[in-house]
Design an enzyme around this catalytic site. Structure first.
Site, PDB file in Angstrom:
ATOM      1  N   LYS A 183       0.857  -1.180   0.000  1.00 49.00           N
ATOM      2  CA  LYS A 183       0.000   0.000   0.000  1.00 49.00           C
ATOM      3  C   LYS A 183       0.899   1.237   0.000  1.00 49.00           C
ATOM      4  CE  LYS A 183      -3.669   2.327   2.445  1.00 49.00           C
ATOM      5  NZ  LYS A 183      -4.597   2.316   3.559  1.00 49.00           N
ATOM      6  N   GLU A 220       7.355  -6.912   1.965  1.00 43.33           N
ATOM      7  CA  GLU A 220       6.071  -6.878   2.675  1.00 43.33           C
ATOM      8  C   GLU A 220       5.252  -8.131   2.341  1.00 43.33           C
ATOM      9  OE1 GLU A 220       4.761  -4.814   4.836  1.00 43.33           O
ATOM     10  OE2 GLU A 220       6.017  -3.019   4.709  1.00 43.33           O
ATOM     11  N   LYS A 235      -2.292  -1.641  -3.805  1.00 44.49           N
ATOM     12  CA  LYS A 235      -3.131  -0.448  -3.746  1.00 44.49           C
ATOM     13  C   LYS A 235      -2.261   0.800  -3.788  1.00 44.49           C
ATOM     14  CE  LYS A 235      -6.206   1.738  -0.494  1.00 44.49           C
ATOM     15  NZ  LYS A 235      -6.842   1.657   0.768  1.00 44.49           N
ATOM     16  N   SER A 261     -10.139   5.750  -4.706  1.00 43.04           N
ATOM     17  CA  SER A 261     -11.009   6.913  -4.887  1.00 43.04           C
ATOM     18  C   SER A 261     -10.513   7.874  -5.963  1.00 43.04           C
ATOM     19  CB  SER A 261     -11.173   7.639  -3.553  1.00 43.04           C
ATOM     20  OG  SER A 261      -9.911   8.007  -3.023  1.00 43.04           O
ATOM     21  N   TYR A 300     -15.313   1.130  -6.917  1.00 44.97           N
ATOM     22  CA  TYR A 300     -16.576   1.795  -6.582  1.00 44.97           C
ATOM     23  C   TYR A 300     -17.615   1.603  -7.682  1.00 44.97           C
ATOM     24  CZ  TYR A 300     -13.662   3.689  -2.917  1.00 44.97           C
ATOM     25  OH  TYR A 300     -12.816   3.784  -1.841  1.00 44.97           O
TER      26      TYR A 300
HETATM   27  C1  PBG Z   1      -7.050   3.417   5.368  1.00 44.90           C
HETATM   28  C2  PBG Z   1      -7.557   3.359   3.976  1.00 44.90           C
HETATM   29  C3  PBG Z   1      -7.420   4.331   2.983  1.00 44.90           C
HETATM   30  C4  PBG Z   1      -8.077   3.832   1.860  1.00 44.90           C
HETATM   31  C5  PBG Z   1      -8.602   2.599   2.188  1.00 44.90           C
HETATM   32  N1  PBG Z   1      -8.241   2.304   3.497  1.00 44.90           N
HETATM   33  C6  PBG Z   1      -6.848   5.694   3.029  1.00 44.90           C
HETATM   34  C7  PBG Z   1      -5.421   5.907   3.334  1.00 44.90           C
HETATM   35  O1  PBG Z   1      -4.629   4.999   3.523  1.00 44.90           O
HETATM   36  O2  PBG Z   1      -5.054   7.093   3.419  1.00 44.90           O
HETATM   37  C8  PBG Z   1      -8.189   4.552   0.560  1.00 44.90           C
HETATM   38  C9  PBG Z   1      -9.211   4.026  -0.388  1.00 44.90           C
HETATM   39  C10 PBG Z   1      -9.490   4.939  -1.523  1.00 44.90           C
HETATM   40  O3  PBG Z   1      -8.808   5.969  -1.699  1.00 44.90           O
HETATM   41  O4  PBG Z   1     -10.425   4.639  -2.275  1.00 44.90           O
HETATM   42  N2  PBG Z   1      -8.007   2.891   6.259  1.00 44.90           N
END
Ligand code: PBG
Length: 311
Positions: A183, A220, A235, A261, A300
């Site tokens: 991530k 990781e 991600k 997002s 989404y």
């Molecule tokens: C953290 C989390 C995030 C997202 C999913 N889980 C935000 C971050 O790490 O800042 C982002 C998902 C998205 O942007 O659609 N709980």
């Protein structure tokens, strides 16, 4: 002939719908930076889950947005059995039973008043090991509330091992872990901050990965598998297709990718301006993610796309 020889096909069961549920609202609240996505009420979330089932989507990933006044330094709503996420897990399980895999975000950022994914030490830095204790408790309450799968997204070292042990000790051997393995500290999470009404100031660079790096993702990955991850995730998805391909080649567990997002918002915004063809762009982005090696995609657009694939 293109249809006959296509090497990559999307299927409704590839898709997982991320969904937000907000405490204390009587109408769904639109998320300005994610046109078409809302913060659900408990009721509208149940409807969205039922629609996902009907469309053939395989899972739903739930994020809870507690009332602002309930957030605190340790993220208490995340471990309160009556916290919004736990309430929503029970609601959705009652609605869909086992027809949809019900997944829960396992992280503190939605529930802390400072917005970080963990608890802080006296200097205001994220305290990895103190956070692990909170995650262990979150895993137990989420499993108790009915999660089939927990999705630890906080990127703390050792989180998978601690969560597996906590689940097993509480008799939840059958609850699976979808590990957010690679991530990245990404600018594309922007709209999500609005979606969960995040309190974060600053960034997550001390615990999320550097976009410049591949090797730390593979490290990781090895750690998460050793600690007991059942599935792993990359991600964001679009800007990290090379990482996704490397991960998919390296492992024999299912690999997921999260089209986040910002990836959603960019396509919706450009389409709204008439600069790209929305539906083609969505399919192309998802097909690319699957082609790169994702078995499953969190998106989404999950329900909409699954419906189209079925038509
Ligand atoms: C953290 C989390 C995030 C997202 C999913 N889980 C935000 C971050 O790490 O800042 C982002 C998902 C998205 O942007 O659609 N709980």
């Amino acid at each position: 002939m293109r249809r006959m020889v296509a090497e990559t096909r999307l299927h409704p069961a590839d898709l997982i719908l991320p969904a937000f549920v907000r405490e204390g609202v009587s109408e769904p609240v639109p998320i300005g930076s994610m046109p078409g996505v809302v913060q659900h009420t408990r009721d509208s979330l149940k409807k969205a889950a039922a629609e996902a089932v009907a469309a053939g989507v395989s899972g739903i990933m739930l994020f809870g947005v507690p009332e602002e006044s309930k957030k605190d330094a340790v993220g208490t709503p995340g471990t309160d059995p009556d916290g919004i996420l736990q309430v929503a897990l029970r609601d959705v399980r009652a609605e869909v039973g086992d027809d949809l895999l019900v997944m829960s975000d396992l992280c503190l950022d939605e529930t802390t008043d400072h917005g970080h994914c963990g608890v802080l030490d006296e200097q205001g830095r994220v305290d990895n090991d103190a956070t692990l204790e909170r995650y262990a408790e979150m895993a137990r309450v989420q499993a108790e509330a009915g999660a089939h799968v927990v999705g630890p997204s906080g990127m703390m070292d050792g989180q998978i091992g601690v969560i597996r042990q906590a689940l097993d000790r509480a008799g939840h051997q059958d609850v699976a872990i979808l590990a957010y393995t690679a991530k990245y500290a990404s600018a594309f999470y922007g709209p999500f901050r609005e979606a969960v009404a995040s309190s974060l100031k600053g960034d997550r660079k001390t615990y999320q990965q550097d976009p410049a790096n591949t090797r730390e993702s593979l490290r990781e990955l090895a750690l998460d598998l050793e600690e007991g991850a059942d599935m792993v995730m990359v991600k964001p998805a679009g800007p990290y297709l090379d990482i996704l391909a490397r991960v998919a080649d390296a492992v024999d567990v299912p690999v997921a990718a999260y089209q986040i997002s910002g990836e959603y918002a960019m396509i919706e915004a450009a389409a709204e301006k008439g600069w790209i063809e929305r539906d083609r762009a969505i399919m192309e982005a998802l097909t690319g993610i699957k082609r790169a090696g994702a078995r499953n995609i969190l998106t989404y657009w999950a329900t909409e796309v699954a419906q189209k694939l079925r038509d």
